[in-house]
Write an enzyme that holds these catalytic residues in place. Structure first.
Site, PDB file in Angstrom:
ATOM      1  N   CYS A  48       0.865  -1.190   0.000  1.00 51.37           N
ATOM      2  CA  CYS A  48       0.000   0.000   0.000  1.00 51.37           C
ATOM      3  C   CYS A  48       0.893   1.228   0.000  1.00 51.37           C
ATOM      4  O   CYS A  48       1.656   1.440  -0.923  1.00 51.37           O
ATOM      5  CB  CYS A  48      -0.970  -0.023   1.173  1.00 51.37           C
ATOM      6  N   ARG A  96      -2.172  -0.831   5.492  1.00 51.26           N
ATOM      7  CA  ARG A  96      -3.397  -1.354   4.894  1.00 51.26           C
ATOM      8  C   ARG A  96      -3.139  -2.727   4.275  1.00 51.26           C
ATOM      9  O   ARG A  96      -4.001  -3.594   4.270  1.00 51.26           O
ATOM     10  CB  ARG A  96      -3.926  -0.395   3.812  1.00 51.26           C
TER      11      ARG A  96
END
Lengths: 151, 292
Positions: free
Chosen positions: B250, B255
């Site tokens: 990410c 994430r």
């Protein structure tokens, strides 16, 4: 860091933070978050009238009012912030600026050095990455004061 | 069996998740903390959220302050990790349950770092902090002080689940999952919508990466979607198979830890690595290939 002094109200808060342990700094910041005043009725539900500070990790809205007066020295500044309860760090930063700057004259607010947020010894407690939000808030407050006093 | 238990039992590694019901029982039975208890940790994006109120008995772990090296861009070493664990009363065989804000992003990130050190029994609270709060369950500001215990200095073993830039260059052509927002993937945005610019010189994605925003794996209430729904996304739609060698990335690896958790523990993929350098490294590196 510049040598420009902080206004007394902000300097006192900075001193409280600087002399506290990291755990205590977070407790202090939490108190500022808890005590951040809500928006007055004329702004509640009207976030479009506030400026959004994108540099904060969580959304924060702020606006500034400058009262009438003969010179910048006698035009007091009022500050208004809005940030959700789930963003206590952002609220805490806003709370510090509210407590330290609200009611000062436009001249005093404009004289606050841009590196003021770095004088609280907070970076080590919350990580330097997270300090950016407070720097951005101060920058926007000063810019709004400048815009609203430019005739 | 409740509907939630049935959902969890269908995952490849159901032991990696606990429900809010289960946790509430542990809390009221006094099973949190103590020498033989479960250690409950809160890991949030906001460094002050724990202080505003947390699940009774929970201790705080901060991804930045506790798990990152203060100088080098890297995680802490074995000695520091042992210290962080010991201070929280965690032994090598302690069951650790982690929960946090933002659909467990930061909780999944912490869990992934625990896995780098080979801590065996570490689980997530399905739905995280938001689900616990939405269900009107108890929060407290009372902070418990655990008795410090000895945690062994474990060697961090990065290779199986962590990819570095050179690993990704060698991996090009094999499955890559970009879990950022569509605007970041296309190169239109250099950072997350609503988030500060974190300094990438170039926009776009790593060549060949598929765009599967992490949030597609999360249900409305922040819990994970059912195995069936997850398979529809990652297997049917994206054509991945559990034996694939996959790299997820990410912006800084938080994430993608969420997606790493989904692929590894919920769908049973055997070789998923998280590229934590992610776009803040790739988008700044000189002469690495970028696709727009």
């Amino acid at each position: 860091m510049s040598d420009t002094p902080l206004p007394t109200s902000l300097a006192e808060i900075a001193e409280d933070f600087r002399s506290a342990s990291n755990d205590l700094k977070l407790q202090l910041l939490l108190e500022f978050s808890d005590e951040l005043p809500g928006l007055p009725e004329r702004y509640a539900g009207h976030l479009d009238q506030l400026e959004r500070v994108d540099e904060c990790q969580s959304p924060l809205f702020l606006t500034v009012e400058v009262a009438d007066g003969a010179s910048l020295e006698d035009r007091p500044v009022s500050l208004f912030f809005d940030a959700p309860a789930e963003a206590p760090t952002t609220r805490g930063f806003a709370g510090i600026l509210h407590e330290g700057l609200d009611g000062l004259s436009a001249a005093e607010v404009l004289a606050v050095p841009d590196d003021a947020p770095m004088r609280f010894g907070l970076a080590e407690a919350v990580s330097p990455l997270r300090m950016r939000g407070m720097v951005a808030m101060l920058g926007r407050i000063k810019r709004q004061v400048r815009a609203k006093t430019a005739d | 069996m409740s509907a939630e238990d049935t959902k969890i039992s269908a995952y490849a590694h159901p032991e990696r998740l606990v429900t809010t019901d289960w946790l509430a029982e542990q809390v009221s039975a006094g099973g949190i903390g103590g020498p033989d208890g479960i250690v409950l940790l809160e890991s949030d994006e906001d460094v002050l959220l724990y202080e505003t109120g947390h699940i009774p008995g929970a201790l705080k772990i901060d991804w930045h302050v506790d798990l990152n090296d203060p100088v080098t861009r890297d995680y802490v070493d074995g000695a520091r990790f042992a210290e962080v664990m010991g201070q929280r009363g965690i032994s090598r065989d302690t069951t650790v349950v982690i929960y946090g804000d933002k659909s467990n992003w930061w909780a999944a990130y912490a869990l992934w770092v625990f896995s780098l050190f080979g801590h065996e029994d570490v689980r997530l609270l399905d739905g995280g902090r938001a689900k616990w709060v939405a269900e009107g369950r108890e929060l407290t500001r009372e902070v418990t002080s655990p008795t410090t215990v000895d945690y062994p200095v474990a060697e961090r073993d990065d290779a199986p689940i962590r990819a570095f830039k050179d690993d990704v260059l060698a991996h090009l052509g094999k499955p890559l999952v970009d879990v950022r927002s569509p605007g970041e993937y296309s190169g239109e945005l250099l950072h997350m919508p609503d988030y500060p610019q974190e300094g990438a010189m170039r926009g776009g994605h790593i060549p060949g990466a598929k765009s599967v925003p992490w949030a597609r794996a999360a249900a409305e209430d922040g819990s994970f979607k059912s195995r069936e729904d997850l398979e529809a996304i990652y297997l049917e739609e994206q054509g991945l198979t559990p034996s694939d060698d996959v790299v997820a990335y990410c912006r800084i690896g938080e994430r993608s830890s969420h997606t790493w958790f989904v692929l590894t523990h919920l769908l049973g993929f055997e070789a998923v690595r998280n590229y934590d350098g992610s776009w803040t490294e790739w988008g700044n590196a000189v002469r690495v290939p970028i696709e727009k």
